[in-house]
Design a protein around this motif. Sequence first.
Motif, PDB file in Angstrom:
ATOM      1  N   GLY A 138      -2.798 -93.854 -16.027  1.00  0.00           N
ATOM      2  CA  GLY A 138      -3.011 -92.996 -16.529  1.00  0.00           C
ATOM      3  C   GLY A 138      -4.407 -92.866 -17.848  1.00  0.00           C
ATOM      4  N   TRP A 139      -5.283 -93.652 -17.828  1.00  0.00           N
ATOM      5  CA  TRP A 139      -5.809 -94.184 -19.445  1.00  0.00           C
ATOM      6  C   TRP A 139      -7.248 -94.593 -18.515  1.00  0.00           C
ATOM      7  CZ3 TRP A 139      -4.530 -91.392 -23.876  1.00  0.00           C
ATOM      8  CH2 TRP A 139      -3.242 -90.842 -23.777  1.00  0.00           C
ATOM      9  N   LEU A 140      -8.123 -93.939 -19.226  1.00  0.00           N
ATOM     10  CA  LEU A 140      -9.370 -94.033 -19.118  1.00  0.00           C
ATOM     11  C   LEU A 140     -10.176 -95.115 -20.690  1.00  0.00           C
ATOM     12  CD1 LEU A 140     -10.841 -91.489 -17.694  1.00  0.00           C
ATOM     13  CD2 LEU A 140      -9.901 -93.000 -16.134  1.00  0.00           C
ATOM     14  N   HIS A 141     -10.583 -96.331 -20.342  1.00  0.00           N
ATOM     15  CA  HIS A 141     -10.891 -96.740 -21.326  1.00  0.00           C
ATOM     16  C   HIS A 141     -11.867 -95.844 -22.357  1.00  0.00           C
ATOM     17  CE1 HIS A 141     -12.593 -99.940 -24.187  1.00  0.00           C
ATOM     18  NE2 HIS A 141     -11.399-100.551 -24.783  1.00  0.00           N
ATOM     19  N   LEU A 142     -13.356 -95.784 -21.552  1.00  0.00           N
ATOM     20  CA  LEU A 142     -14.296 -95.033 -21.873  1.00  0.00           C
ATOM     21  C   LEU A 142     -15.016 -95.451 -22.903  1.00  0.00           C
ATOM     22  CD1 LEU A 142     -12.840 -91.000 -22.114  1.00  0.00           C
ATOM     23  CD2 LEU A 142     -13.612 -92.385 -20.278  1.00  0.00           C
ATOM     24  N   ASP A 143     -14.797 -96.780 -23.560  1.00  0.00           N
ATOM     25  CA  ASP A 143     -16.123 -97.748 -24.445  1.00  0.00           C
ATOM     26  C   ASP A 143     -16.304 -99.180 -23.936  1.00  0.00           C
ATOM     27  OD1 ASP A 143     -17.398 -97.324 -26.334  1.00  0.00           O
ATOM     28  OD2 ASP A 143     -16.057 -97.388 -27.832  1.00  0.00           O
ATOM     29  N   LEU A 144     -16.035 -98.957 -22.571  1.00  0.00           N
ATOM     30  CA  LEU A 144     -16.229-100.919 -22.650  1.00  0.00           C
ATOM     31  C   LEU A 144     -17.896-101.534 -22.312  1.00  0.00           C
ATOM     32  CD1 LEU A 144     -15.122-103.174 -21.246  1.00  0.00           C
ATOM     33  CD2 LEU A 144     -16.173-102.692 -19.140  1.00  0.00           C
ATOM     34  N   LYS A 145     -17.707-102.568 -23.402  1.00  0.00           N
ATOM     35  CA  LYS A 145     -18.701-102.804 -23.915  1.00  0.00           C
ATOM     36  C   LYS A 145     -18.153-104.717 -24.262  1.00  0.00           C
ATOM     37  CE  LYS A 145     -18.393-100.729 -28.244  1.00  0.00           C
ATOM     38  NZ  LYS A 145     -19.045-100.124 -29.768  1.00  0.00           N
ATOM     39  N   PRO A 146     -19.477-105.180 -24.668  1.00  0.00           N
ATOM     40  CA  PRO A 146     -19.108-106.778 -24.992  1.00  0.00           C
ATOM     41  C   PRO A 146     -18.991-106.574 -26.832  1.00  0.00           C
ATOM     42  CG  PRO A 146     -21.466-106.591 -23.895  1.00  0.00           C
ATOM     43  CD  PRO A 146     -21.193-104.936 -24.366  1.00  0.00           C
ATOM     44  N   ALA A 192     -11.984 -92.335 -13.253  1.00  0.00           N
ATOM     45  CA  ALA A 192     -11.929 -94.219 -13.656  1.00  0.00           C
ATOM     46  C   ALA A 192     -13.480 -94.625 -13.090  1.00  0.00           C
ATOM     47  CB  ALA A 192     -11.292 -94.219 -11.524  1.00  0.00           C
ATOM     48  N   ALA A 193     -14.177 -93.728 -12.238  1.00  0.00           N
ATOM     49  CA  ALA A 193     -15.495 -93.801 -12.385  1.00  0.00           C
ATOM     50  C   ALA A 193     -16.671 -94.209 -13.350  1.00  0.00           C
ATOM     51  CB  ALA A 193     -16.073 -93.199 -10.964  1.00  0.00           C
ATOM     52  N   THR A 194     -16.044 -93.701 -13.904  1.00  0.00           N
ATOM     53  CA  THR A 194     -16.843 -92.935 -15.935  1.00  0.00           C
ATOM     54  C   THR A 194     -16.303 -95.067 -16.499  1.00  0.00           C
ATOM     55  OG1 THR A 194     -15.962 -90.871 -15.866  1.00  0.00           O
ATOM     56  CG2 THR A 194     -16.404 -92.866 -18.037  1.00  0.00           C
ATOM     57  N   ASP A 195     -15.439 -95.637 -16.107  1.00  0.00           N
ATOM     58  CA  ASP A 195     -15.186 -96.930 -16.476  1.00  0.00           C
ATOM     59  C   ASP A 195     -15.714 -98.240 -15.264  1.00  0.00           C
ATOM     60  OD1 ASP A 195     -14.094 -96.425 -18.735  1.00  0.00           O
ATOM     61  OD2 ASP A 195     -12.189 -96.607 -18.303  1.00  0.00           O
ATOM     62  N   VAL A 196     -16.192 -97.290 -14.050  1.00  0.00           N
ATOM     63  CA  VAL A 196     -17.086 -98.806 -13.132  1.00  0.00           C
ATOM     64  C   VAL A 196     -18.111 -98.688 -14.456  1.00  0.00           C
ATOM     65  CG1 VAL A 196     -17.984 -98.603 -11.101  1.00  0.00           C
ATOM     66  CG2 VAL A 196     -15.157 -98.137 -11.342  1.00  0.00           C
ATOM     67  N   TRP A 197     -18.959 -97.287 -14.391  1.00  0.00           N
ATOM     68  CA  TRP A 197     -20.012 -97.606 -14.897  1.00  0.00           C
ATOM     69  C   TRP A 197     -20.035 -98.203 -16.320  1.00  0.00           C
ATOM     70  CZ3 TRP A 197     -24.269 -95.200 -14.546  1.00  0.00           C
ATOM     71  CH2 TRP A 197     -25.177 -94.887 -15.401  1.00  0.00           C
ATOM     72  N   GLY A 198     -18.747 -98.239 -16.822  1.00  0.00           N
ATOM     73  CA  GLY A 198     -19.094 -99.338 -18.125  1.00  0.00           C
ATOM     74  C   GLY A 198     -18.957-100.509 -18.332  1.00  0.00           C
TER      75      GLY A 198
END
Length: 278
Positions: A138-146, A192-198
């Motif tokens: 039930g959570w999105l990460h929203l800050d995926l980066k190296p 979930a698509a937001t994390d796919v973008w990241g």
Amino acid sequence: MFRRASEGFRPVPVGAQVLPGYEVVALLAHGRRMDTYDVHSVERDCRCVVKILREDRRDEPGVRAAVELEGTLLCELQHPHLVRGYEVHRDPAPAMVLETLTGATLDAMLEEGPLSVADTALLGLQLASVLGYLHRKGWLHLDLKPANVVVEQGRATLIDLSLAGRAGSGRRGAGTRGYLAPEQALGEGLSAATDVWGLSVTLVEALTGDLPHGDEATWDSRRRVWPVHRRAPGRVPSLDSVPPAYDELLRACLERDPAARPTLLDVRTVLGELVGPT
């Protein structure tokens, strides 16, 4: 690299306890809201990491709640590619105790040059795995980066849940310049698509050393927000050496419209074919 220190900032001295039973070995970072320390755990007789809310931000209820939420999530959620949380503290300040990771951040690795197709495909599979786990919880990460990924001997570990949130609406513009999806600029339609973008931005950077929209990209969130449904091609760096299916996947993941992006299952299918049996 440290951010500009807050006025009057004095780190906890080496050898002193930043939390009961945790002796400071070194200050690792002085961030915008957290101080991060390398510590020795007296009880565990090993090294750990303590992230504690900065002294000058301890009177901000929203920030206190966010730190406690991140610590709680890291202690409750368990996945091979997510950093382990040991404890959450509320006194003397909101803080969390985490496992020590001995690898390097992906950000630091990329300073030495881009990664191979095979290495990025394996990286993407591991990150898709942990993102899928978070989504099912039930959570999105929203800050995926190296900078939020530590890699050691081919194993990737996600280390930060400070912006984790639920699907739906969120704080307008929350995210990192160059990595946040258009819907994050709006603060609406997070999914979930937001994390796919990241994930795609991270993989493009790992492959090329460049960001698809530049490191300044915020989608003009402070002045003018481009509608999510309006499609405009991104400045995707050259992917000439990437297999066509991989190239097509990465470009599709950067569609402006979240509904047009592949799912994590689609991502895993394409990357799995590149990696082969493991």
